[in-house]
Design a protein around this motif. Structure first.
Motif, PDB file in Angstrom:
ATOM      1  N   THR A   1       0.840  -1.198   0.000  1.00 54.03           N
ATOM      2  CA  THR A   1       0.000   0.000   0.000  1.00 54.03           C
ATOM      3  C   THR A   1       0.875   1.247   0.000  1.00 54.03           C
ATOM      4  O   THR A   1       1.890   1.300   0.682  1.00 54.03           O
ATOM      5  CB  THR A   1      -0.907   0.032   1.250  1.00 54.03           C
ATOM      6  N   ARG A   2       0.471   2.235  -0.774  1.00 59.49           N
ATOM      7  CA  ARG A   2       1.102   3.559  -0.719  1.00 59.49           C
ATOM      8  C   ARG A   2       0.006   4.576  -0.510  1.00 59.49           C
ATOM      9  O   ARG A   2      -1.041   4.515  -1.156  1.00 59.49           O
ATOM     10  CB  ARG A   2       1.852   3.857  -2.010  1.00 59.49           C
ATOM     11  N   MET A   3       0.226   5.503   0.405  1.00 60.68           N
ATOM     12  CA  MET A   3      -0.770   6.516   0.723  1.00 60.68           C
ATOM     13  C   MET A   3      -0.166   7.904   0.562  1.00 60.68           C
ATOM     14  O   MET A   3       0.973   8.137   0.947  1.00 60.68           O
ATOM     15  CB  MET A   3      -1.275   6.326   2.149  1.00 60.68           C
ATOM     16  N   LEU A   4      -0.961   8.786  -0.020  1.00 58.97           N
ATOM     17  CA  LEU A   4      -0.572  10.176  -0.216  1.00 58.97           C
ATOM     18  C   LEU A   4      -1.638  11.070   0.393  1.00 58.97           C
ATOM     19  O   LEU A   4      -2.827  10.810   0.223  1.00 58.97           O
ATOM     20  CB  LEU A   4      -0.484  10.513  -1.711  1.00 58.97           C
ATOM     21  N   GLY A   5      -1.221  12.103   1.069  1.00 67.45           N
ATOM     22  CA  GLY A   5      -2.157  13.082   1.612  1.00 67.45           C
ATOM     23  C   GLY A   5      -1.748  14.479   1.184  1.00 67.45           C
ATOM     24  O   GLY A   5      -0.586  14.855   1.331  1.00 67.45           O
ATOM     25  N   PHE A   6      -2.669  15.216   0.615  1.00 63.66           N
ATOM     26  CA  PHE A   6      -2.432  16.591   0.176  1.00 63.66           C
ATOM     27  C   PHE A   6      -3.417  17.495   0.910  1.00 63.66           C
ATOM     28  O   PHE A   6      -4.555  17.103   1.154  1.00 63.66           O
ATOM     29  CB  PHE A   6      -2.686  16.740  -1.332  1.00 63.66           C
ATOM     30  N   ASP A   7      -2.976  18.699   1.244  1.00 68.77           N
ATOM     31  CA  ASP A   7      -3.916  19.630   1.862  1.00 68.77           C
ATOM     32  C   ASP A   7      -3.612  21.061   1.450  1.00 68.77           C
ATOM     33  O   ASP A   7      -2.607  21.352   0.831  1.00 68.77           O
ATOM     34  CB  ASP A   7      -3.970  19.481   3.380  1.00 68.77           C
ATOM     35  N   GLU A   8      -4.535  21.908   1.809  1.00 71.41           N
ATOM     36  CA  GLU A   8      -4.449  23.330   1.525  1.00 71.41           C
ATOM     37  C   GLU A   8      -4.272  24.055   2.848  1.00 71.41           C
ATOM     38  O   GLU A   8      -4.823  23.631   3.867  1.00 71.41           O
ATOM     39  CB  GLU A   8      -5.762  23.764   0.856  1.00 71.41           C
ATOM     40  N   LYS A   9      -3.531  25.116   2.842  1.00 66.34           N
ATOM     41  CA  LYS A   9      -3.357  25.896   4.064  1.00 66.34           C
ATOM     42  C   LYS A   9      -4.726  26.240   4.634  1.00 66.34           C
ATOM     43  O   LYS A   9      -5.604  26.696   3.925  1.00 66.34           O
ATOM     44  CB  LYS A   9      -2.566  27.166   3.768  1.00 66.34           C
ATOM     45  N   GLY A  10      -4.914  25.977   5.903  1.00 71.06           N
ATOM     46  CA  GLY A  10      -6.194  26.242   6.540  1.00 71.06           C
ATOM     47  C   GLY A  10      -7.111  25.033   6.556  1.00 71.06           C
ATOM     48  O   GLY A  10      -8.158  25.054   7.173  1.00 71.06           O
ATOM     49  N   GLY A  11      -6.715  23.971   5.886  1.00 67.28           N
ATOM     50  CA  GLY A  11      -7.483  22.732   5.928  1.00 67.28           C
ATOM     51  C   GLY A  11      -8.834  22.774   5.246  1.00 67.28           C
ATOM     52  O   GLY A  11      -9.711  21.983   5.557  1.00 67.28           O
TER      53      GLY A  11
ATOM     54  N   ARG B   1      -9.450  22.273   1.948  1.00 67.64           N
ATOM     55  CA  ARG B   1      -9.541  21.160   1.003  1.00 67.64           C
ATOM     56  C   ARG B   1      -8.482  20.110   1.316  1.00 67.64           C
ATOM     57  O   ARG B   1      -7.336  20.445   1.609  1.00 67.64           O
ATOM     58  CB  ARG B   1      -9.343  21.648  -0.435  1.00 67.64           C
ATOM     59  N   LEU B   2      -8.872  18.846   1.244  1.00 67.86           N
ATOM     60  CA  LEU B   2      -7.967  17.724   1.473  1.00 67.86           C
ATOM     61  C   LEU B   2      -8.136  16.709   0.355  1.00 67.86           C
ATOM     62  O   LEU B   2      -9.255  16.458  -0.107  1.00 67.86           O
ATOM     63  CB  LEU B   2      -8.275  17.043   2.807  1.00 67.86           C
ATOM     64  N   LEU B   3      -7.039  16.090  -0.052  1.00 69.26           N
ATOM     65  CA  LEU B   3      -7.059  15.021  -1.043  1.00 69.26           C
ATOM     66  C   LEU B   3      -6.236  13.878  -0.485  1.00 69.26           C
ATOM     67  O   LEU B   3      -5.102  14.073  -0.037  1.00 69.26           O
ATOM     68  CB  LEU B   3      -6.445  15.503  -2.367  1.00 69.26           C
ATOM     69  N   PHE B   4      -6.822  12.680  -0.478  1.00 70.29           N
ATOM     70  CA  PHE B   4      -6.149  11.497   0.041  1.00 70.29           C
ATOM     71  C   PHE B   4      -6.216  10.414  -1.024  1.00 70.29           C
ATOM     72  O   PHE B   4      -7.290  10.138  -1.571  1.00 70.29           O
ATOM     73  CB  PHE B   4      -6.842  11.037   1.333  1.00 70.29           C
ATOM     74  N   VAL B   5      -5.065   9.810  -1.333  1.00 67.72           N
ATOM     75  CA  VAL B   5      -4.995   8.753  -2.333  1.00 67.72           C
ATOM     76  C   VAL B   5      -4.343   7.533  -1.694  1.00 67.72           C
ATOM     77  O   VAL B   5      -3.242   7.626  -1.148  1.00 67.72           O
ATOM     78  CB  VAL B   5      -4.170   9.186  -3.561  1.00 67.72           C
ATOM     79  N   GLN B   6      -5.038   6.405  -1.742  1.00 68.23           N
ATOM     80  CA  GLN B   6      -4.491   5.145  -1.239  1.00 68.23           C
ATOM     81  C   GLN B   6      -4.401   4.174  -2.411  1.00 68.23           C
ATOM     82  O   GLN B   6      -5.388   3.938  -3.111  1.00 68.23           O
ATOM     83  CB  GLN B   6      -5.378   4.553  -0.154  1.00 68.23           C
ATOM     84  N   ILE B   7      -3.214   3.635  -2.626  1.00 63.71           N
ATOM     85  CA  ILE B   7      -2.987   2.730  -3.749  1.00 63.71           C
ATOM     86  C   ILE B   7      -2.629   1.359  -3.199  1.00 63.71           C
ATOM     87  O   ILE B   7      -1.680   1.219  -2.423  1.00 63.71           O
ATOM     88  CB  ILE B   7      -1.845   3.249  -4.649  1.00 63.71           C
TER      89      ILE B   7
END
Length: 93
Positions: free
Chosen positions: A52-62, A64-70
């Motif tokens: 499994t590989r997991m990526l987490g992206f966010d925007e300052k202030g929280g 918007r969030l994007l989470f990708v699990q492969i």
């Protein structure tokens, strides 16, 4: 600290797909999309877990969030993508 009440609702979606594309191609696609939308990489497990590989992206202030699990499997990879945003509107529509 007073909670930020300007946001009334959290909206999001999740989808899952399976591809013969490589893990690197999936990572590259979502990293590019995140950068283009001003999200920064907050977490990447890289090879920390064998399947499994997991990526987490966010925007300052929280806002918007994007989470990708492969999930890595022989011959195919399955990705689960979750996006969340907070809105000042009363609904997600």
């Amino acid at each position: 600290m007073t909670p930020d009440r300007s946001f009334k609702v959290e909206c999001g979606y999740r989808y899952r797909f399976t591809t013969r594309g490589s893990v690197d191609s999936i990572v590259d696609f979502y990293a590019r999309q995140a950068r283009e939308n001003r999200l920064v990489l907050a977490k990447d497990t890289r090879d920390q877990f064998p399947y499994t590989r997991m990526l987490g992206f966010d925007e300052k202030g929280g806002v918007r969030l994007l989470f990708v699990q492969i999930e890595r499997k022989v011959g195919v990879n399955t990705a689960t993508v979750t996006f969340r945003t907070r809105k000042a509107a009363a609904s997600c529509n």
